[in-house]
Design a protein around this motif. Structure first.
Motif, PDB file in Angstrom:
ATOM      1  N   ILE A  83       0.844  -1.202   0.000  1.00  0.00           N
ATOM      2  CA  ILE A  83       0.000   0.000   0.000  1.00  0.00           C
ATOM      3  C   ILE A  83       0.874   1.246   0.000  1.00  0.00           C
ATOM      4  CG2 ILE A  83      -1.581   1.358   1.431  1.00  0.00           C
ATOM      5  CD1 ILE A  83      -2.799  -1.412   2.290  1.00  0.00           C
ATOM      6  N   LYS A  84       1.912   1.263   0.823  1.00  0.00           N
ATOM      7  CA  LYS A  84       2.800   2.421   0.888  1.00  0.00           C
ATOM      8  C   LYS A  84       3.572   2.609  -0.415  1.00  0.00           C
ATOM      9  CE  LYS A  84       1.720   4.230   4.731  1.00  0.00           C
ATOM     10  NZ  LYS A  84       0.986   5.532   4.648  1.00  0.00           N
ATOM     11  N   CYS A  85       3.768   1.529  -1.136  1.00  0.00           N
ATOM     12  CA  CYS A  85       4.473   1.607  -2.413  1.00  0.00           C
ATOM     13  C   CYS A  85       3.585   2.197  -3.503  1.00  0.00           C
ATOM     14  CB  CYS A  85       4.957   0.211  -2.814  1.00  0.00           C
ATOM     15  SG  CYS A  85       5.792   0.138  -4.413  1.00  0.00           S
ATOM     16  N   VAL A  86       2.322   1.770  -3.552  1.00  0.00           N
ATOM     17  CA  VAL A  86       1.416   2.179  -4.637  1.00  0.00           C
ATOM     18  C   VAL A  86       0.586   3.400  -4.263  1.00  0.00           C
ATOM     19  CG1 VAL A  86      -0.427   1.397  -6.182  1.00  0.00           C
ATOM     20  CG2 VAL A  86       1.322  -0.227  -5.393  1.00  0.00           C
ATOM     21  N   TYR A  87       0.160   3.464  -3.007  1.00  0.00           N
ATOM     22  CA  TYR A  87      -0.651   4.591  -2.514  1.00  0.00           C
ATOM     23  C   TYR A  87       0.081   5.221  -1.325  1.00  0.00           C
ATOM     24  CZ  TYR A  87      -4.665   2.854  -5.237  1.00  0.00           C
ATOM     25  OH  TYR A  87      -5.507   2.442  -6.252  1.00  0.00           O
ATOM     26  N   PRO A  88       1.180   5.923  -1.570  1.00  0.00           N
ATOM     27  CA  PRO A  88       2.018   6.413  -0.457  1.00  0.00           C
ATOM     28  C   PRO A  88       1.329   7.385   0.484  1.00  0.00           C
ATOM     29  CG  PRO A  88       2.686   7.409  -2.548  1.00  0.00           C
ATOM     30  CD  PRO A  88       1.715   6.318  -2.879  1.00  0.00           C
ATOM     31  N   ASP A  89       0.290   8.077   0.041  1.00  0.00           N
ATOM     32  CA  ASP A  89      -0.387   9.058   0.886  1.00  0.00           C
ATOM     33  C   ASP A  89      -1.601   8.492   1.611  1.00  0.00           C
ATOM     34  OD1 ASP A  89       1.414  11.062   0.099  1.00  0.00           O
ATOM     35  OD2 ASP A  89       0.238  11.480  -1.711  1.00  0.00           O
ATOM     36  N   ALA A  90      -1.929   7.233   1.354  1.00  0.00           N
ATOM     37  CA  ALA A  90      -3.108   6.628   1.967  1.00  0.00           C
ATOM     38  C   ALA A  90      -2.850   6.278   3.433  1.00  0.00           C
ATOM     39  CB  ALA A  90      -3.520   5.375   1.204  1.00  0.00           C
ATOM     40  N   GLN A  91      -3.889   6.372   4.228  1.00  0.00           N
ATOM     41  CA  GLN A  91      -3.825   5.961   5.626  1.00  0.00           C
ATOM     42  C   GLN A  91      -4.107   4.463   5.737  1.00  0.00           C
ATOM     43  OE1 GLN A  91      -2.857   7.934   8.017  1.00  0.00           O
ATOM     44  NE2 GLN A  91      -2.894   9.832   6.824  1.00  0.00           N
ATOM     45  N   ILE A  92      -3.499   3.833   6.731  1.00  0.00           N
ATOM     46  CA  ILE A  92      -3.724   2.407   6.982  1.00  0.00           C
ATOM     47  C   ILE A  92      -4.293   2.242   8.382  1.00  0.00           C
ATOM     48  CG2 ILE A  92      -2.635   0.152   7.298  1.00  0.00           C
ATOM     49  CD1 ILE A  92      -0.551   0.982   5.221  1.00  0.00           C
ATOM     50  N   GLN A  93      -5.431   1.578   8.464  1.00  0.00           N
ATOM     51  CA  GLN A  93      -6.040   1.257   9.753  1.00  0.00           C
ATOM     52  C   GLN A  93      -6.219  -0.255   9.820  1.00  0.00           C
ATOM     53  OE1 GLN A  93      -7.151   2.901  12.682  1.00  0.00           O
ATOM     54  NE2 GLN A  93      -7.482   0.786  13.326  1.00  0.00           N
ATOM     55  N   TYR A  94      -5.624  -0.861  10.842  1.00  0.00           N
ATOM     56  CA  TYR A  94      -5.807  -2.298  10.999  1.00  0.00           C
ATOM     57  C   TYR A  94      -7.226  -2.601  11.450  1.00  0.00           C
ATOM     58  CZ  TYR A  94      -0.816  -3.265  10.419  1.00  0.00           C
ATOM     59  OH  TYR A  94       0.451  -3.394   9.908  1.00  0.00           O
ATOM     60  N   ASP A  95      -7.793  -3.629  10.849  1.00  0.00           N
ATOM     61  CA  ASP A  95      -9.171  -4.036  11.094  1.00  0.00           C
ATOM     62  C   ASP A  95      -9.340  -4.463  12.554  1.00  0.00           C
ATOM     63  OD1 ASP A  95     -11.687  -4.705   9.452  1.00  0.00           O
ATOM     64  OD2 ASP A  95     -11.366  -6.556  10.575  1.00  0.00           O
ATOM     65  N   TYR A  96     -10.337  -3.894  13.217  1.00  0.00           N
ATOM     66  CA  TYR A  96     -10.567  -4.149  14.647  1.00  0.00           C
ATOM     67  C   TYR A  96     -10.773  -5.635  14.926  1.00  0.00           C
ATOM     68  CZ  TYR A  96     -12.823  -3.614  19.248  1.00  0.00           C
ATOM     69  OH  TYR A  96     -13.163  -3.706  20.573  1.00  0.00           O
ATOM     70  N   PHE A  97     -11.527  -6.314  14.053  1.00  0.00           N
ATOM     71  CA  PHE A  97     -11.771  -7.745  14.223  1.00  0.00           C
ATOM     72  C   PHE A  97     -10.455  -8.521  14.267  1.00  0.00           C
ATOM     73  CE2 PHE A  97     -11.915 -11.880  12.087  1.00  0.00           C
ATOM     74  CZ  PHE A  97     -12.816 -12.559  12.885  1.00  0.00           C
ATOM     75  N   HIS A  98      -9.553  -8.193  13.337  1.00  0.00           N
ATOM     76  CA  HIS A  98      -8.295  -8.942  13.251  1.00  0.00           C
ATOM     77  C   HIS A  98      -7.373  -8.647  14.438  1.00  0.00           C
ATOM     78  CE1 HIS A  98      -9.526  -9.288   8.945  1.00  0.00           C
ATOM     79  NE2 HIS A  98      -9.048 -10.498   9.131  1.00  0.00           N
ATOM     80  N   ILE A  99      -7.432  -7.420  14.953  1.00  0.00           N
ATOM     81  CA  ILE A  99      -6.634  -7.093  16.136  1.00  0.00           C
ATOM     82  C   ILE A  99      -7.048  -7.987  17.301  1.00  0.00           C
ATOM     83  CG2 ILE A  99      -6.119  -5.331  17.868  1.00  0.00           C
ATOM     84  CD1 ILE A  99      -6.589  -3.223  15.668  1.00  0.00           C
ATOM     85  N   LEU A 100      -8.360  -7.975  17.584  1.00  0.00           N
ATOM     86  CA  LEU A 100      -8.855  -8.757  18.720  1.00  0.00           C
ATOM     87  C   LEU A 100      -8.703 -10.250  18.462  1.00  0.00           C
ATOM     88  CD1 LEU A 100     -12.052  -6.890  19.948  1.00  0.00           C
ATOM     89  CD2 LEU A 100      -9.663  -6.527  20.551  1.00  0.00           C
ATOM     90  N   GLN A 101      -8.881 -10.680  17.216  1.00  0.00           N
ATOM     91  CA  GLN A 101      -8.751 -12.103  16.895  1.00  0.00           C
ATOM     92  C   GLN A 101      -7.371 -12.626  17.279  1.00  0.00           C
ATOM     93  OE1 GLN A 101      -8.209 -13.341  12.752  1.00  0.00           O
ATOM     94  NE2 GLN A 101      -9.935 -14.742  13.000  1.00  0.00           N
ATOM     95  N   ASN A 102      -6.332 -11.866  16.957  1.00  0.00           N
ATOM     96  CA  ASN A 102      -4.975 -12.315  17.261  1.00  0.00           C
ATOM     97  C   ASN A 102      -4.716 -12.361  18.763  1.00  0.00           C
ATOM     98  OD1 ASN A 102      -2.964 -12.656  14.799  1.00  0.00           O
ATOM     99  ND2 ASN A 102      -4.470 -11.106  14.234  1.00  0.00           N
ATOM    100  N   VAL A 103      -5.191 -11.355  19.486  1.00  0.00           N
ATOM    101  CA  VAL A 103      -5.014 -11.355  20.940  1.00  0.00           C
ATOM    102  C   VAL A 103      -5.813 -12.491  21.565  1.00  0.00           C
ATOM    103  CG1 VAL A 103      -5.441 -10.042  23.053  1.00  0.00           C
ATOM    104  CG2 VAL A 103      -4.535  -8.888  21.023  1.00  0.00           C
ATOM    105  N   TRP A 104      -7.059 -12.639  21.140  1.00  0.00           N
ATOM    106  CA  TRP A 104      -7.917 -13.688  21.708  1.00  0.00           C
ATOM    107  C   TRP A 104      -7.321 -15.065  21.463  1.00  0.00           C
ATOM    108  CZ3 TRP A 104      -9.741  -9.375  23.091  1.00  0.00           C
ATOM    109  CH2 TRP A 104     -10.925  -9.231  23.816  1.00  0.00           C
ATOM    110  N   ARG A 105      -6.741 -15.294  20.285  1.00  0.00           N
ATOM    111  CA  ARG A 105      -6.146 -16.607  19.978  1.00  0.00           C
ATOM    112  C   ARG A 105      -5.012 -16.942  20.937  1.00  0.00           C
ATOM    113  NH1 ARG A 105      -5.670 -16.345  13.366  1.00  0.00           N
ATOM    114  NH2 ARG A 105      -7.739 -17.213  12.885  1.00  0.00           N
TER     115      ARG A 105
END
Length: 269
Positions: free
Chosen positions: A96-118
């Protein structure tokens, strides 16, 4: 069917028609591995903020070269994404930073909690197996029965132990009784509740960082596991700390939201 399909617009033309109806600024970007194939290749999926799946494409690997090629194609179609919602896949963020260098990145809330919960789930399973093992080793009959019954209840209510939303009065009563009988469950729920609080209750970016700092000092995080290696709680905090910058973009950048729409795209598909 083939004759009719020959008159349909191409994928690029369809996307341009959709963008012409509703401007697109968000890419909810994830992948799915279709069932029923001997070799399960990842299918990249982009969903927009209007709930429309814009593009799906099967690729050989989910590596940086493949993802860059895919994103460059979307950019050539006129898709000017300002925000990407993704999981913590390193190749996604780099591409994303290579192709869309000005775009913001937000990690998906579901995936954040999924990794911690696992991670914490594995610690819970080990704890429950240890109780079950001890029930067969102790020589006092009543204590053996008590441990075996506890191991059974822990497994029966495993979903409830990790549940925080939509708790009924009955659920709360069961949890209170379980925590009273097994204090480790209080540690589990206390830790997970504070992880959730970082993303649900923080007052801005500074507040989130302060909450992470307090999480790092909790006893279950500092104390090593039985093998002397970092505990599941410590691993969960390390995961948060490593990826925290993109986890709290929604607190730092106006217009960016904390949501789980990347995962929602997979469920829609």
């Amino acid at each position: 069917i083939e004759e009719a399909a020959a008159h349909l617009p191409s994928a690029e033309e369809i996307v341009k028609l959709l963008v012409g109806k509703k401007p697109v600024t968000e890419a909810h970007f994830d992948e799915i591995f279709p069932r029923g194939k001997k070799k399960r290749k990842p299918v990249l999926v982009v969903r927009d903020e209007h709930g429309r799946i814009l593009v799906t494409e099967e690729v050989e690997h989910r590596d940086e070269a493949e993802v860059v090629r895919f994103l460059e194609k979307l950019k050539s179609w006129g898709l000017s994404f300002r925000t990407f919602y993704i999981d913590h896949c390193a190749s996604y963020a780099k591409s994303i930073k290579c192709v869309y260098p000005d775009a913001q990145i937000q990690y998906d809330y579901f995936h954040i909690l999924q990794n911690v919960w696992r991670l914490v789930w594995r610690a819970f399973v080990r704890h429950r197996k240890d109780i079950k093992r001890r029930s067969g080793e102790v020589e006092t009959p009543w204590y053996a029965t008590k441990l075996e019954a506890l191991a059974t209840r822990l497994w029966e209510h495993r979903g409830l132990i990790f549940k925080f939303n939509d708790l009924s009065d009955e659920d709360r009563t069961k949890l209170t009784d379980l925590v009273f009988e097994d204090p480790f469950l209080g540690t589990v729920r206390g830790f997970l509740g504070r992880v959730r609080g970082i993303f649900t209750d923080s007052e801005g970016e500074l507040g989130a960082r302060q909450r992470l700092g307090r999480l790092q000092t909790r006893p279950e995080v500092i104390k090593p596991g039985k093998s002397g290696k970092p505990s599941a709680f410590a691993k969960a905090v390390s995961f948060l700390d490593e990826h925290f910058e993109h986890m709290i973009t929604f607190l730092r950048v106006p217009g960016v939201k904390r949501n789980s729409l990347a995962e929602t795209g997979m469920r829609t598909l």
